[in-house]
Structure formats: C-alpha cells, structure tokens
Motif scaffolding. Structure first.
Motif, mmCIF file in Angstrom:
data_model
loop_
_atom_site.group_PDB
_atom_site.id
_atom_site.type_symbol
_atom_site.label_atom_id
_atom_site.label_comp_id
_atom_site.label_asym_id
_atom_site.label_seq_id
_atom_site.Cartn_x
_atom_site.Cartn_y
_atom_site.Cartn_z
ATOM 1 N N VAL A 1 0.837 -1.270 -0.107
ATOM 2 C CA VAL A 1 -0.125 0.008 0.054
ATOM 3 C C VAL A 1 0.980 1.188 0.102
ATOM 4 O O VAL A 1 0.516 2.221 -0.453
ATOM 5 C CB VAL A 1 -1.020 -0.151 1.201
ATOM 6 N N ALA A 2 1.853 1.139 0.674
ATOM 7 C CA ALA A 2 2.850 2.493 0.629
ATOM 8 C C ALA A 2 3.472 2.767 -0.690
ATOM 9 O O ALA A 2 3.871 3.953 -0.873
ATOM 10 C CB ALA A 2 4.052 1.932 1.650
ATOM 11 N N LYS A 3 3.388 1.863 -1.670
ATOM 12 C CA LYS A 3 3.764 2.374 -3.028
ATOM 13 C C LYS A 3 2.803 3.290 -3.445
ATOM 14 O O LYS A 3 3.249 4.138 -4.225
ATOM 15 C CB LYS A 3 3.622 1.147 -4.092
ATOM 16 N N TYR A 4 1.736 3.470 -2.981
ATOM 17 C CA TYR A 4 0.711 4.554 -3.506
ATOM 18 C C TYR A 4 0.276 5.506 -2.295
ATOM 19 O O TYR A 4 0.053 6.673 -2.524
ATOM 20 C CB TYR A 4 -0.662 3.824 -3.803
ATOM 21 N N ILE A 5 0.550 5.189 -1.073
ATOM 22 C CA ILE A 5 0.519 6.092 -0.056
ATOM 23 C C ILE A 5 1.861 6.174 0.613
ATOM 24 O O ILE A 5 2.176 5.546 1.836
ATOM 25 C CB ILE A 5 -0.517 5.475 0.859
ATOM 26 N N PRO A 6 2.668 6.908 0.531
ATOM 27 C CA PRO A 6 4.132 7.004 0.910
ATOM 28 C C PRO A 6 4.191 7.185 2.435
ATOM 29 O O PRO A 6 5.257 6.776 3.043
ATOM 30 C CB PRO A 6 4.923 7.700 0.051
ATOM 31 N N GLU A 7 3.234 7.968 2.770
ATOM 32 C CA GLU A 7 3.530 8.262 3.985
ATOM 33 C C GLU A 7 3.134 7.340 5.017
ATOM 34 O O GLU A 7 2.967 7.469 6.276
ATOM 35 C CB GLU A 7 2.517 9.754 4.260
ATOM 36 N N TRP A 8 2.699 6.169 4.649
ATOM 37 C CA TRP A 8 1.972 4.963 5.519
ATOM 38 C C TRP A 8 3.408 3.905 5.544
ATOM 39 O O TRP A 8 3.369 3.056 6.187
ATOM 40 C CB TRP A 8 1.031 4.417 4.965
ATOM 41 N N LEU B 1 -7.591 4.932 -3.380
ATOM 42 C CA LEU B 1 -6.644 4.599 -4.319
ATOM 43 C C LEU B 1 -7.010 4.599 -5.765
ATOM 44 O O LEU B 1 -6.232 4.569 -6.774
ATOM 45 C CB LEU B 1 -6.017 2.805 -3.902
ATOM 46 N N ILE B 2 -8.316 4.218 -6.046
ATOM 47 C CA ILE B 2 -9.118 3.965 -7.199
ATOM 48 C C ILE B 2 -8.704 5.351 -8.013
ATOM 49 O O ILE B 2 -8.317 5.497 -9.106
ATOM 50 C CB ILE B 2 -10.485 3.767 -7.065
ATOM 51 N N GLY B 3 -9.196 6.696 -7.095
ATOM 52 C CA GLY B 3 -8.969 8.006 -7.619
ATOM 53 C C GLY B 3 -7.340 8.214 -8.177
ATOM 54 O O GLY B 3 -6.981 8.819 -9.196
ATOM 55 N N LYS B 4 -6.594 7.754 -6.980
ATOM 56 C CA LYS B 4 -5.168 7.971 -7.472
ATOM 57 C C LYS B 4 -4.563 7.114 -8.521
ATOM 58 O O LYS B 4 -3.853 7.841 -9.461
ATOM 59 C CB LYS B 4 -4.140 7.536 -6.173
ATOM 60 N N ILE B 5 -4.947 5.978 -8.712
ATOM 61 C CA ILE B 5 -4.430 5.034 -10.030
ATOM 62 C C ILE B 5 -5.120 5.186 -10.935
ATOM 63 O O ILE B 5 -4.398 5.479 -12.325
ATOM 64 C CB ILE B 5 -4.558 3.374 -9.524
ATOM 65 N N ALA B 6 -6.414 5.704 -11.164
ATOM 66 C CA ALA B 6 -7.058 6.058 -12.365
ATOM 67 C C ALA B 6 -6.849 7.383 -12.730
ATOM 68 O O ALA B 6 -7.184 7.774 -13.822
ATOM 69 C CB ALA B 6 -8.762 5.843 -12.338
ATOM 70 N N ASP B 7 -6.354 8.185 -11.985
ATOM 71 C CA ASP B 7 -6.053 9.740 -12.084
ATOM 72 C C ASP B 7 -7.321 10.517 -12.420
ATOM 73 O O ASP B 7 -7.485 11.096 -13.436
ATOM 74 C CB ASP B 7 -5.001 9.605 -13.292
ATOM 75 N N GLN B 8 -8.363 10.331 -11.525
ATOM 76 C CA GLN B 8 -9.598 10.970 -11.867
ATOM 77 C C GLN B 8 -10.437 10.844 -10.492
ATOM 78 O O GLN B 8 -9.971 9.791 -9.759
ATOM 79 C CB GLN B 8 -10.493 10.393 -12.899
#
Length: 424
Positions: A101-108, A203-210
């Motif tokens: 998960v930290a790949k997409y949320i580095p602060e975790w 994560l959906i919003g972040k990965i889909a970029d919308q």
C-alpha cells in the motif's frame, strides 16, 4: 420501475405463498410493532423479479409510504461496488493485489503496530510484513473503525472522526490522519472490519487519475443505467429519500434487541440530510445512496459473470477470484476476527475481495449454498447473491444499527424456504 409481485405470481421455482408469508412476517414483527418504519424486499431468480414488496413508511413524520423508487442510504453496501471498481483497474494491469500500500501512500511506509499508550503517545513495533492491497480488500490491513470501541486505536479513530457515520474531512485528510495512528495488528494477522474500503476508494482515484466518484459514474453507474445511485441525492429526487432512524433511544449505535423492544428515534431527516448535497468526504466504504432497482442491476451484472446488457464490468475469472475466501489458511471469520461488529454472521463464513463468502452452510445454521456472497449496510440494508440457485435477494429499510434485530437471518431462512425447485 420494477414489476410488481402480481406480474409474476409464481415463477422461477419459488412459492408465491411462501414469499407472501415473508411480507406478513415483516409487517407484523417489524413494521406494525414499530421496530422498522417500513421495508422493501426484492427477490430475483432465474432472470426474473419473482417478488417485490413495499411495506410501511419511508418517512414516519411526513407519512410518506415506501415506494418502488424510494432512495436509501446503503452505507456499507457501497463496499462491494468500490471493490468491483478497484478490480477493474486490476484487470487493466494498473495494480497488483500484492503491491504494498505504501507504493501508493508513501506516508504510510513506517506505520507501526500498536503496543501500548494513547494518542498521540503510542508505543509501536514494526509490522511483520508491509500492508498489501489484498489486505485492504479483505479487511486484514490492521486498520479499524472507531465504533468498535475495543482499543486505544479505536479511540484515536473516534477522536479524529475517522470512519464515523457522519463523515468528516476529506479522503486526503483521512489518509494523513491514519499515518499518525498505529495499526491494531500486523497486516494479514487478523480480520477486523475497518475503513479499508475507504482507502480502496482513495486508491482508485489515485491510480485512475480521476476523482473516485467520477470513475464510478463513468465506468459503472452510467453504463449500467444506475441513475439513482450516487454520493448525494439531487434536489429533483429529494422527495424520494427515506428518513433514517435509530433503534437506540439516544439515536446512537449501541442498541441490541435484548435491551429494548421497539421504538424509533429520527436519526437523519430527509428534509435536512447531509446526503442532499455533494459530500467533502467521498466514502468508498459507506457513502452511496441507491434504490432496490439500481442495486439489483449491479447484482445482476455480478450473477451473470460480470456483464449485463453488453456492459462488462469484470471478467468471470476475476469475479470468481473476488468471491473466493481470501482469509489466510482458508479459515472462516471466527478463526481470525477481532472485530466487535460486522455485517455478516461468522460461523462458516469467510471473506473475499469485498464480500463475505459462505464456505459451509451447515456451520452457519441457516439455509443457503456454498459460494454465496453478500454484505449489508449500517441502516439494516442487506443483499446476497447465490450463483448456484441463480438467486439475488435485496432488503431495504433505514434503521441503525444493523445489529438491532436478527432480520437478515430470518430473511435468509424464509427466502430459501420459498424455493420449490432447487438447482442443487
């Protein structure tokens, strides 16, 4: 508009008399007794709506009856929709289930596991392994809900207003707040009902970029024609929004049937509800409103292997993956759960990627089939899909909490009793 019960008096191997007996039970035990304001039950089998009943009131104060197009807060029945949306990105190769998960949320990246203390002075230890995407989908992440009221970590969630029924902040602020609170356990070590699916929405919003809500609208709701499903109810439909009630005298979430019989407290007035305007917090774990008809459309796409009317959400093998038990070691929920609350009975029930999954009906002590998948919402809504029997059941009402009465157990028993021609 769904066809009324009389349009299909008896079909698809189900007894009309037995289905009508469910309505009589709901009316006498729940509506007339004042436990529920009203109910809506939809039973779909072998390609047909075989039963649709609306009983009682959607709004007691204004004497508004339950109608086929009544709009409900479906709360955690949002979770399966969010999970399906995420798996659409998985099918496109944009994310893997074992990604950290930290790949997409580095602060975790440096999230620790609770050892002792209270916020903000927690004592922690490193997790045995990093949190993975699969942990979020199956609730083995180490995250929690504040209403569990079991630990100092839960208390920190309540203080930060993370995962409350009335949402606060934004998805981004939740992610930032969670970076400051330890995990309840090492990821994969236990099962605990949690805000994990809210994180999946982020994560959906972040990965889909919308925006997450835009992804759902463009990829699921609009293609399937789910025009009454959204994170808010627009002004033109406001008159269709049901009132929400609490079975607790104080309007809280602590009521259990053994403590008090009947009586409702207005919890969310449809005339002033926060659901009447777009929320700041777009909750993938519990933010949607919908109708029985719209949710049936979503369920029909699932029971048909991920496709409906030429619109494919997922491939059948991905759906099979989602509806398999993913608890480590193949155990059921009692073997892993630390949760004080969940939207499913435990014995013989496992958990997949967004759904509870029936492993052994005999251990549940309720009729059913291995391979059923299901979930429910905080206001006592519920659904289940039984692929073996080609059966979908959707139940709607608006009473918090869903643990107040054994309605789901009763419905499952009575719906299965109505089957006269089993596929098994």
């Amino acid at each position: 508009m769904l066809a009324p019960t009389t349009a299909v008096p008896e079909s698809a191997g189900m007894s009309k008399a037995a289905l009508e007996r469910i309505d009589a039970h709901l009316k006498a035990r729940y509506v007339d007794s004042g436990r529920f304001p009203g109910t809506q039950l939809l039973v779909y089998r072998r390609g047909h709506v075989v039963h649709m009943s609306s009983i009682g009131l959607a709004d007691i104060e204004r004497n508004v009856p339950v109608k086929d197009d009544t709009i409900y807060r479906i709360y955690s029945m949002t979770k399966p929709i969010t999970s399906v949306a995420f798996m659409m990105l998985f099918e496109e190769g944009k994310v893997a289930l074992d990604d950290p998960v930290a790949k997409y949320i580095p602060e975790w990246k440096n999230l620790g596991v609770f050892v002792a203390g209270t916020a903000p002075a927690f004592v922690t230890r490193p997790p045995a392994r990093p949190m993975q995407i699969v942990d979020l989908l199956r609730h083995t992440s180490g995250l929690t809900y504040g209403f569990q009221q079991r630990s100092n970590v839960d208390a920190a969630y309540r203080e930060a207003k993370i995962g409350a029924v009335e949402k606060a902040g934004t998805m981004q602020s939740m992610i930032a707040d969670l970076a400051k609170i330890p995990l309840e356990f090492s990821p994969g070590e236990a099962w605990n009902y949690s805000v994990s699916t809210d994180v999946i929405g982020y994560l959906i919003g972040k990965i889909a970029d919308q925006p997450f809500e835009q992804f759902l609208k463009e990829r699921i709701f609009d293609p399937l024609g789910m025009s009454d499903t959204d994170f808010h109810v627009p002004a033109a439909k406001a008159h269709r929004l049901a009132a929400c009630y609490s079975a607790d005298a104080g309007g809280g979430l602590s009521f259990h049937a053994a403590e008090r019989k009947g009586g409702l407290t207005l919890q969310d007035d449809p005339a002033t509800s926060t659901f009447l305007s777009p929320p700041d917090f777009i909750s993938g774990g519990g933010g949607l409103c919908s109708t029985s008809s719209d949710y049936l459309t979503f369920c029909r796409a699932l029971i048909k292997g991920g496709e409906l009317g030429g619109v494919r959400l997922l491939g059948p093998k991905t759906l099979q993956l989602m509806t398999s038990n993913h608890l480590p070691g193949g155990v059921d929920l009692p073997a892993m759960s630390r949760s004080m609350f969940a939207e499913a009975a435990y014995n013989g029930i496992g958990f997949g990627l967004g759904f509870s999954v029936t492993m052994d009906p005999a251990r549940t002590l309720i009729p059913g089939s291995a391979g059923e998948y299901a979930w429910g919402g905080a206001a006592s809504t519920a659904f289940w899909i039984d692929p073996a029997e080609e059966l979908i059941t959707i139940f709607m009402t608006q009473v918090l909490p869903s643990s107040a009465y054994p309605i789901r157990r009763e419905l499952r028993t009575m719906v299965y009793a109505a089957i006269t021609d089993s596929n098994l």
